[in-house]
Design an enzyme around this catalytic site. Structure first.
Site: not given
Length: 942
Positions: A213, A347-348, A350-351, A384, A387, A406
């Site tokens: 992303e 930071g992370a 969300e796949n 996450e 998401h 977001e």
């Protein structure tokens, strides 16, 4: 995924002086950096276990110019930034084979494509990865189409495939099939498909994973890389037998290819956007929980760190179950995995079904991590998880509506953690984390609306900022309060149902909430999403309120840039009177303001507008009311809620900074602080007064007065809490905040305690209390650090495995009052075996917080800008934002240096907005000092 209108002139005669000064400063800095480099860099980290990494590639992959060469051909619509709507992917068969030791990978993708208009060309995204064979194209009938040529149109990051003849629109169920073979690098970047390393039992090991992303799937494989081009995926990974593979979906089958390789094929996915595609090749261990609905929730982690995944596993189950209930929609996939990547740019991410994390945001060790680390893990895990519904099931149509992903995740994360950790007051902590910080960002002329046009990858990257995340969360909080939590929840459920596996726009969400609430949601909320900024409400006679745009710069043109709403808002105004709470809609058409229907017609009782700062606006009372508030805070501050105390102080200092309130009134509010014993108000007070502190840091007359006053204010709570790491979660957060503030304000008792603990730690025999470690590393190093203690701290940083501890030690290293050591530290940023790529900008920021390092960090960025651009690219948002370390600057010389630097490197990429914001802020600082120094001096002097 876990953000300038006035002109300043310098008189000609001063320019020569400034130029000479700048040249002199540049020479001194250059010489000092050069000298320390030659003396010190050779022993950086000697005799310690190095944390491995790998250097960026020295060149791009060799291009097979005969296959798809670069071309300037602009004869077709591939000139456009957006893909055409008549070419749409339906399914990808993707096979990837990483060659870990060579830092390369190969792959094949077969894309089923729906073509709805005649065309001779197909084009899709590709960047940095190369096509190795001429693409093969089949008609829906199965007949092969001859491909005349393919070429890369790099301006828009496309590969274009030209057929020998026109492709007719496919009819019925039949689809075109395009097969492409490709190869790429695994090193030199933290985006796309990349490899990083870690140490296990003294042995260097590799892990390869993706991060896509917003526009980096095209770096991993050729694809239609836009969020509304949803398709299904069947992914298979060929990997060494000693490794395992993960992807979005569960494993369908594992087959041995030969003695060395295994092929892992995953189940066909649901329709999803390219940026959510994920795969990883690893040798990790795992911790699993099962959701109430029977879904396995697994965390993959380095075997030696398995115990640090337990907290995240528990919080995942609790929050996952809560969201399945809240959204009234079962999670869409058969499993949910999470994996901690040793070097991770964001930071992370969300796949869908395989969430990737920076280690600090997933791994928590109760014996080694602070309460703030625990809260961070809980918040990012919850973010996450949101998401998996908002973003994955329903995705924004285009990046201009990024806030639908977001802003929602940033709001609901607080609900999720509040459910799991009920004592943490997360519903109030959103003020500290999102609402109040972003109000500062959004009071600049250089801010932007929540919904904003984006038309380059750099512009897309740049909207991953505080406006999309924190302002998005803040207006959802206000909206939920207005239409009621029950109707808000119902509207969210309807929105998810209606757009399941599809894409949506902001107007679609408003429509769902209007159906749920029967209220004019779109009419009200468009004024908050389609223009930047927010209002300040002026209160007269305790019942008459009027609105105007709030700007930190009192001289800015409040009608710029143009807004169709003219910077007026439809405002759900919540107010309380005699413990009764009411919402009145302030319609923007009422240009003369509105009168609240108060049961207090004489206006002699306090009418609290915006209780708990629930609305995204500020409130300015008459001076007599501010005086009443200050008096009553001193008499009985508990008459105001903790959120109100934080809100009133934040509003007052922001209003004073904007010259809408005298600083005397704002500072009077701090007189009660000797009695304050709650985390929320103290944390916000520290943030609010930090601006004054940073502006006068070099003022030899005024700064000691400021220090003494705040030292006296914080002393009672600092002494009361002491240096024992006990109490509940919020007490531990409070202790860290107030002791840190006491140290910053030069409290000798606090500094001596920090130094004493630091000296004990240096002996190697004492383990520091986890919630005091950061304090001790920072202020112990600042107070008594020298080359020996600095080297010891660096050694500890390199030998510890817990990422949260590493981050604290990095801050400690940056706090030393020694220019030679700071210069050596800056040199280490170029060695990824010492400082990971993910941590470079963190370290620069930490150094900039040091009064000795503030200018050094900025000069290092200028001297090394080309190196940073080559390493990270202009599209990197962390690189784009690093210029904001200059926000505390407040002299004409510093402003001139910044403007000169930006002129020298005009291409800003994802840093366009941050550059505008930092220039505006520094200009405001210069003007602010002229306007406010005497008033503030008089207050502290008296």
């Amino acid at each position: 995924m876990s953000t300038d209108s006035k002109r300043y002139c310098i008189k000609t005669k001063h320019v020569a002086i400034i130029c000479a000064a700048v040249v002199a400063v540049g020479l001194i800095v250059g010489l000092s950096v050069g000298l320390t480099r030659s003396c010190d860099s050779k022993d950086g980290g000697q005799g310690t276990t190095q944390s491995p990494s790998h250097l960026p590639p020295t060149s791009s992959p060799p291009q097979d110019q005969g296959v798809c060469p670069a071309s300037e051909d602009e004869s077709g619509n591939w000139r456009d930034f957006r893909l055409p709507d008549f070419i749409n992917p339906v399914h990808y068969d993707l096979q990837v084979k990483p060659l870990l030791e060579q830092d390369t990978y190969t792959g094949t993708v077969n894309i089923s494509i729906n073509v709805t208009s005649p065309t001779q060309h197909l084009w899709l995204h590709l960047r940095e990865t190369r096509i190795t064979q001429l693409p093969v194209l089949w008609r829906p009938s199965g007949e092969q189409v001859q491909v005349r040529r393919c070429f890369e149109y790099k301006k828009q990051e496309y590969v274009v495939v030209e057929a020998e003849e026109e492709l007719a629109p496919n009819s019925g169920e039949g689809l075109y099939h395009l097969t492409m073979e490709f190869a790429g690098w695994l090193n030199g970047s933290l985006v796309g498909f990349y490899r990083t390393t870690y140490v296990e039992k003294g042995q260097i090991k590799s892990i390869a994973a993706t991060d896509h992303e917003p526009t980096d799937a095209r770096k991993s494989f050729p694809c239609f890389d836009e969020p509304n081009k949803k398709a299904t995926y069947t992914i298979s990974i060929i990997h060494p037998k000693e490794y395992k593979a993960l992807s979005n979906m569960p494993v369908e089958k594992e087959e041995s290819v030969d003695d060395i390789w295994t092929q892992t094929t995953f189940q066909k996915s649901v329709p999803m956007s390219t940026y959510l595609v994920c795969f990883a090749v690893h040798q990790f261990d795992s911790v699993t929980r099962t959701s109430r609905s029977g879904k396995p929730l697994t965390i993959y982690v380095q075997p030696e760190q398995k115990h640090t995944a337990e907290y995240a596993a528990n919080i995942t189950k609790s929050v996952f179950d809560y969201f399945e209930d809240y959204f009234a929609m079962e999670y869409s996939l058969p499993k949910l995995d999470k994996i901690a990547i040793p070097d991770f740019g964001t930071g992370a991410m969300e796949n869908w079904g395989l969430i990737t994390y920076r280690e600090t945001n997933l791994l928590y060790d109760p014996n080694e991590s602070a309460s703030s680390n625990q809260q961070r893990v809980a918040a990012v895990v919850a973010h996450e998880l949101v998401h998996q519904w908002f973003g994955n099931i329903v995705t924004m149509e285009w990046w201009e509506d990024l806030w639908l992903n977001e802003g929602f995740a940033s709001f609901f994360e607080f609900l999720g953690v509040d459910h799991a950790e009920k004592e943490w007051q997360m519903r109030d902590q959103i003020l500290l984390e999102d609402v109040l910080p972003v109000q500062e960002d959004d009071s600049l002329i250089s801010s932007h609306p929540i919904v904003v046009t984006v038309s380059t990858p750099a512009e897309i990257t740049s909207v991953f900022d505080g406006i999309s995340y924190s302002k998005g969360a803040s207006i959802l909080r206000m909206l939920e309060d207005w239409i009621t939590p029950e109707k808000f929840q119902k509207g969210c459920q309807e929105y998810l149902k209606k757009f399941e596996f599809k894409n949506a726009k902001t107007s679609d969400f408003w429509e769902a909430l209007e159906e749920a609430s029967n209220l004019p949601v779109k009419e009200v909320m468009d004024t908050w999403t389609n223009q930047m900024g927010y209002p300040v409400l002026n209160v007269e006679d305790m019942r008459i309120i009027s609105q105007k745009r709030f700007l930190l710069d009192p001289n800015a043109n409040s009608s710029e840039p143009h807004s169709v709403f003219g910077y007026t808002w439809n405002i759900p105004v919540r107010w309380t009177n005699d413990n009764e709470s009411t919402i009145t809609i302030y319609n923007r058409s009422e240009t003369g303001g509105i009168t609240l229907n108060s049961s207090n017609p004489n206006g002699n009782a306090f009418l609290k507008i915006n209780p708990d700062h629930i609305g995204f606006y500020r409130v300015n009372y008459e001076v007599s009311t501010w005086e009443w508030i200050a008096t009553n805070l001193s008499l009985n501050h508990k008459d105001f809620s903790t959120a109100d105390r934080a809100s009133l102080i934040d509003d007052a200092f922001a209003l004073a900074r904007a010259q809408l309130l005298n600083y005397k009134e704002a500072l009077n509010l701090t007189k009660y602080l000797k009695m304050e014993d709650e985390y929320l108000p103290w944390q916000r007070v520290i943030s609010a007064v930090t601006y004054i502190i940073s502006m006068f840091e070099d003022d030899k007359e005024l700064y000691p007065m400021i220090e003494k006053y705040f030292r006296d204010q914080v002393k009672p709570i600092a002494d009361s809490l002491g240096w024992n790491d006990n109490g509940d979660h919020l007490t531990k957060l409070l202790r860290a905040s107030v002791l840190g503030f006491a140290c910053k304000m030069g409290d000798s008792n606090a500094l001596n305690n920090a130094s004493h603990l630091f000296e004990q730690w240096l002996t190697g025999t004492v383990s520091l209390p986890v919630n005091l470690r950061l304090l001790v590393y920072r202020y112990g190093m600042q107070n008594s650090g020298n080359e020996t203690s600095w080297n010891y701290t660096l050694k500890q940083y390199q030998e510890t495995s817990l990422a949260q501890e590493k981050e604290k030690l990095l801050y400690g290293l940056a706090s030393v009052k020694n220019v030679a050591l700071l210069s050596r530290y800056l040199d280490l940023l170029k060695d990824p075996n010492v400082i990971k790529s993910q941590d470079v900008f963190t370290v620069i920021r930490y150094i900039s917080y040091n009064s000795y390092g503030k200018t050094m960090a900025w000069n290092w960025i200028q001297l090394n800008w080309e190196y940073l651009v080559n390493r990270y690219t202009l599209n990197d948002r962390n690189l784009g934002r690093i210029v904001t370390i200059a926000e505390p600057f407040n002299t004409e010389l510093q402003l001139w240096q910044m403007e000169s630097f930006f002129k020298r490197y005009p291409e800003a990429g994802a840093g366009e907005k941050p550059r505008e914001q930092v220039l505006e802020t520094v200009k405001n600082n210069i003007e602010w000092l002229k306007q406010n120094r005497d008033t503030i001096r008089d207050w502290f002097f008296n």
